[in-house]
Design a protein around this motif. Structure first.
Motif, PDB file in Angstrom:
ATOM      1  N   LEU A   1      75.266 -65.413  -1.611  1.00  0.00           N
ATOM      2  CA  LEU A   1      76.260 -65.169  -2.664  1.00  0.00           C
ATOM      3  C   LEU A   1      76.602 -66.460  -3.389  1.00  0.00           C
ATOM      4  CD1 LEU A   1      78.650 -62.711  -0.779  1.00  0.00           C
ATOM      5  CD2 LEU A   1      77.168 -62.154  -2.698  1.00  0.00           C
ATOM      6  N   ASP A   2      76.746 -67.548  -2.634  1.00  0.00           N
ATOM      7  CA  ASP A   2      77.039 -68.843  -3.263  1.00  0.00           C
ATOM      8  C   ASP A   2      75.869 -69.294  -4.136  1.00  0.00           C
ATOM      9  OD1 ASP A   2      79.487 -68.937  -2.032  1.00  0.00           O
ATOM     10  OD2 ASP A   2      78.846 -70.253  -0.397  1.00  0.00           O
ATOM     11  N   LEU A   3      74.662 -69.038  -3.667  1.00  0.00           N
ATOM     12  CA  LEU A   3      73.475 -69.462  -4.391  1.00  0.00           C
ATOM     13  C   LEU A   3      73.427 -68.835  -5.786  1.00  0.00           C
ATOM     14  CD1 LEU A   3      70.891 -71.180  -3.936  1.00  0.00           C
ATOM     15  CD2 LEU A   3      69.756 -69.076  -3.221  1.00  0.00           C
ATOM     16  N   PHE A   4      73.862 -67.568  -5.865  1.00  0.00           N
ATOM     17  CA  PHE A   4      73.856 -66.865  -7.152  1.00  0.00           C
ATOM     18  C   PHE A   4      75.233 -66.846  -7.818  1.00  0.00           C
ATOM     19  CE2 PHE A   4      69.945 -65.260  -5.296  1.00  0.00           C
ATOM     20  CZ  PHE A   4      69.098 -65.270  -6.393  1.00  0.00           C
ATOM     21  N   GLN A   5      76.168 -67.613  -7.249  1.00  0.00           N
ATOM     22  CA  GLN A   5      77.518 -67.756  -7.820  1.00  0.00           C
ATOM     23  C   GLN A   5      78.187 -66.398  -8.018  1.00  0.00           C
ATOM     24  OE1 GLN A   5      77.479 -70.402 -11.242  1.00  0.00           O
ATOM     25  NE2 GLN A   5      75.923 -71.724 -10.317  1.00  0.00           N
ATOM     26  N   LEU A   6      78.118 -65.579  -6.958  1.00  0.00           N
ATOM     27  CA  LEU A   6      78.715 -64.246  -6.983  1.00  0.00           C
ATOM     28  C   LEU A   6      79.914 -64.212  -6.047  1.00  0.00           C
ATOM     29  CD1 LEU A   6      75.448 -62.098  -6.795  1.00  0.00           C
ATOM     30  CD2 LEU A   6      76.777 -62.676  -8.838  1.00  0.00           C
TER      31      LEU A   6
ATOM     32  N   GLY B   1      79.983 -54.570  -8.236  1.00  0.00           N
ATOM     33  CA  GLY B   1      78.615 -54.519  -8.729  1.00  0.00           C
ATOM     34  C   GLY B   1      77.658 -54.276  -7.590  1.00  0.00           C
ATOM     35  N   GLY B   2      76.505 -53.730  -7.917  1.00  0.00           N
ATOM     36  CA  GLY B   2      75.516 -53.487  -6.883  1.00  0.00           C
ATOM     37  C   GLY B   2      74.446 -52.525  -7.346  1.00  0.00           C
ATOM     38  N   PRO B   3      73.572 -52.120  -6.437  1.00  0.00           N
ATOM     39  CA  PRO B   3      72.520 -51.151  -6.769  1.00  0.00           C
ATOM     40  C   PRO B   3      73.109 -49.864  -7.324  1.00  0.00           C
ATOM     41  CG  PRO B   3      72.110 -52.143  -4.627  1.00  0.00           C
ATOM     42  CD  PRO B   3      73.478 -52.584  -5.047  1.00  0.00           C
TER      43      PRO B   3
ATOM     44  N   MET C   1      68.334 -59.256  -2.494  1.00  0.00           N
ATOM     45  CA  MET C   1      68.154 -60.691  -2.273  1.00  0.00           C
ATOM     46  C   MET C   1      69.486 -61.362  -1.933  1.00  0.00           C
ATOM     47  SD  MET C   1      65.469 -63.080  -4.417  1.00  0.00           S
ATOM     48  CE  MET C   1      66.453 -63.054  -5.894  1.00  0.00           C
ATOM     49  N   LEU C   2      70.460 -60.558  -1.492  1.00  0.00           N
ATOM     50  CA  LEU C   2      71.773 -61.080  -1.091  1.00  0.00           C
ATOM     51  C   LEU C   2      72.119 -60.670   0.339  1.00  0.00           C
ATOM     52  CD1 LEU C   2      73.654 -60.047  -4.361  1.00  0.00           C
ATOM     53  CD2 LEU C   2      72.885 -62.364  -3.765  1.00  0.00           C
TER      54      LEU C   2
ATOM     55  N   ASN D   1      62.172 -63.092  -7.037  1.00  0.00           N
ATOM     56  CA  ASN D   1      61.621 -62.686  -8.327  1.00  0.00           C
ATOM     57  C   ASN D   1      62.692 -61.974  -9.131  1.00  0.00           C
ATOM     58  OD1 ASN D   1      60.938 -59.500  -8.280  1.00  0.00           O
ATOM     59  ND2 ASN D   1      60.601 -60.353  -6.231  1.00  0.00           N
ATOM     60  N   ALA D   2      62.482 -61.937 -10.439  1.00  0.00           N
ATOM     61  CA  ALA D   2      63.518 -61.468 -11.355  1.00  0.00           C
ATOM     62  C   ALA D   2      63.686 -59.954 -11.380  1.00  0.00           C
ATOM     63  CB  ALA D   2      63.217 -61.969 -12.767  1.00  0.00           C
ATOM     64  N   HIS D   3      62.802 -59.208 -10.722  1.00  0.00           N
ATOM     65  CA  HIS D   3      62.984 -57.761 -10.662  1.00  0.00           C
ATOM     66  C   HIS D   3      64.095 -57.380  -9.690  1.00  0.00           C
ATOM     67  CE1 HIS D   3      59.590 -56.492 -13.162  1.00  0.00           C
ATOM     68  NE2 HIS D   3      58.934 -57.505 -12.654  1.00  0.00           N
ATOM     69  N   LEU D   4      64.400 -58.242  -8.736  1.00  0.00           N
ATOM     70  CA  LEU D   4      65.412 -57.944  -7.734  1.00  0.00           C
ATOM     71  C   LEU D   4      66.817 -58.111  -8.315  1.00  0.00           C
ATOM     72  CD1 LEU D   4      63.670 -59.714  -4.714  1.00  0.00           C
ATOM     73  CD2 LEU D   4      63.633 -57.286  -5.317  1.00  0.00           C
ATOM     74  N   PRO D   5      67.822 -57.461  -7.733  1.00  0.00           N
ATOM     75  CA  PRO D   5      69.144 -57.373  -8.376  1.00  0.00           C
ATOM     76  C   PRO D   5      69.947 -58.656  -8.478  1.00  0.00           C
ATOM     77  CG  PRO D   5      68.818 -55.492  -6.918  1.00  0.00           C
ATOM     78  CD  PRO D   5      67.677 -56.440  -6.656  1.00  0.00           C
ATOM     79  N   ALA D   6      69.757 -59.635  -7.595  1.00  0.00           N
ATOM     80  CA  ALA D   6      70.678 -60.770  -7.538  1.00  0.00           C
ATOM     81  C   ALA D   6      70.826 -61.480  -8.877  1.00  0.00           C
ATOM     82  CB  ALA D   6      70.219 -61.756  -6.458  1.00  0.00           C
ATOM     83  N   SER D   7      69.702 -61.819  -9.502  1.00  0.00           N
ATOM     84  CA  SER D   7      69.782 -62.548 -10.765  1.00  0.00           C
ATOM     85  C   SER D   7      70.376 -61.679 -11.873  1.00  0.00           C
ATOM     86  CB  SER D   7      68.391 -63.057 -11.171  1.00  0.00           C
ATOM     87  OG  SER D   7      67.490 -61.987 -11.387  1.00  0.00           O
TER      88      SER D   7
END
Length: 473
Positions: free
Chosen positions: A200-205, A158-160, A186-187, A132-138
């Motif tokens: 990390l790859d999924l979110f291109q980070l 970057g991070g919390p 979510m990472l 969900n979009a509330h979590l930090p990954a996106s």
């Protein structure tokens, strides 16, 4: 004898707080500084990093300044708790912020989540979280794509928000994060208890983006404030720390913490997914013997009441008295900040059904919607062994009418303790040696027969489901 004392710093949505505790759980002094969140449409919620940092330092210095000289000399350790899903990016060399703090309330990265929903089961297996979009990954991906242009990739961290505060507050300026906050991104792999390359790859980070993960109880470094130097020995997310406020978390209890948002936790001793896939499985203590929980979230709690006060504008804020005399309030479709578990609907389309002109009745409807969302999530947790009681805390838990309605609808006794700042107290217990935890509930709400409330709940549940279906359609 008070013996050693602990300074707890708690950075929340509406304020930064600091409290000094002794080993009996007594709060000897405290400081609080209000903070602002800039809310803009669509889906945006930001805070200024320097404002947050200054507010936390001011709160800590205020709390320390109120101590006697004798007690100040007994300060031995410090703890830090923060919002788990608020994030930012910074320069690894000097710690300078490269972005605002993107609040947990922010949902600007929702389209990234929509794109990966076919992989939701895989994400859930690795992280225990429902995407969900509330979590930090996106949010982190959004920041890298839309906010950072002139900084070399290897220098971007970057991070919390906890990780940036650790870097800013500690003499050593480390790039570290606790496992509880990391698990919220979510990472993070619950099995490996570290960042997961596939996520990390999924979110291109990039691999270099995130700080190193450490247990919640760890010597993170030396907290340096004017006239004060203390080891920072505990860092955790606010909701996880709150579970330790009144003793070690028990599987017999349902824990509810009602701040800006609401969080419900059932403690699990083993890693394993909750049968209801839209309830989160979360790390609440990252150590050699980790603890987990099944967690439900309510996005619109105190912030829903604040939102409604601004619209309804009643002459007072006496919800308890309104709750006693209002026998037939309208129904409120509570989507303030979107809808959390078990729906995970990012749209913000709150409204009253069967509306009326009475602002007090409308406010009771909002309060009842929080109760109804609690009971909907209790239903979603029904595959777990039944809880024996509810322990409730947080700011709006002081509403007797809310607590009694939770007891009536759930059929469980609701226990409320005198200490309301349960996040800070829970953190203090983690670092104070020889602590003495002897608490008696300030008030117990015993379930009563309340057929009209039960009928309103069923009507609300049917209407809410239909309303969500109409929006999705």
């Amino acid at each position: 004898m008070r013996s050693d004392l602990c300074l707890v710093m708690d950075q929340g949505s509406h304020s930064s707080r600091a409290m000094v505790f002794d080993r009996f759980g007594n709060c000897l002094s405290q400081g609080q500084v209000q903070v602002k969140t800039r809310l803009t449409q669509p889906n945006r919620a930001e805070q200024q990093p320097t404002d947050i940092l200054i507010s936390l330092k001011r709160a800590a210095l205020e709390a320390v300044s109120k101590l006697t000289r004798e007690d100040r000399a007994k300060l031995r350790t410090a703890a830090l708790t923060t919002q788990r899903s608020s994030v930012l990016c910074w320069d690894a060399d000097d710690g300078k912020p490269l972005t605002p703090i993107i609040s947990w309330q922010d949902r600007r990265g929702f389209h990234y989540i929509d794109d990966l929903m076919p992989l939701a089961s895989m994400v859930r297996q690795l992280t225990g979280l429902y995407p969900n979009a509330h979590l930090p990954a996106s949010k982190l991906r959004w920041c890298l794509e839309h906010m950072i242009f002139n900084t070399a990739k290897h220098r971007i961290r970057g991070g919390p928000v906890a990780s940036w505060l650790i870097k800013q507050l500690l003499h050593e300026q480390p790039d570290l994060i606790d496992g509880v906050s990391a698990a919220r991104t979510m990472l993070f792999s619950l099995k490996d208890r570290d960042w997961h390359p596939e996520l990390l790859d999924l979110f291109q980070l990039p691999d270099s983006l995130l700080p190193k993960v450490r247990p919640s109880k760890y010597n993170f470094g030396t907290l340096k404030l004017p006239g004060l130097s203390l080891p920072l020995n505990y860092v955790s997310g606010d909701q996880a720390a709150a579970l330790f406020a009144f003793g070690d978390p028990s599987q017999d209890n349902l824990y509810i913490n009602l701040g800006s948002g609401g969080f419900m936790n059932r403690v699990l001793t083993e890693r394993g997914l909750h049968p209801q896939e839209r309830i989160l499985h979360h790390l609440i203590h990252s150590d050699k013997q980790p603890l987990y929980s099944a967690e439900a979230t309510i996005n619109g709690a105190a912030n829903a009441l604040d939102w409604a006060f601004n619209i309804c504008r009643p002459e007072t804020r006496d919800i308890d008295s309104w709750g006693e005399k209002c026998t037939d309030p309208p129904l409120f479709m509570n989507m303030v900040g979107g809808v959390g578990s078990p729906y995970w609907q990012s749209l913000d389309r709150s409204c009253w059904i069967n509306d009326c002109d009475d602002p007090e009745a409308r406010m009771v409807a909002v309060m009842e919607s929080i109760v109804f969302l609690i009971c909907r999530n209790i239903m979603a947790m029904s595959a777990l062994p039944p809880a024996k009681q509810i322990i409730i805390g947080g700011g709006i838990s002081q509403l007797n009418s809310l607590c009694q309605r939770v007891a009536d609808l759930s059929g469980l006794p609701v226990l409320r303790y005198e200490q309301h700042e349960i996040t800070s107290l829970g953190a203090a217990w983690q670092v104070l040696p020889n602590s003495v935890r002897d608490f008696v509930p300030e008030k117990t709400f015993t379930p009563q027969d309340n057929s009209p409330l039960a009928l309103r709940y069923q009507s609300w549940l049917n209407t809410f489901n239909e309303y969500l279906d109409s929006l999705e359609g």
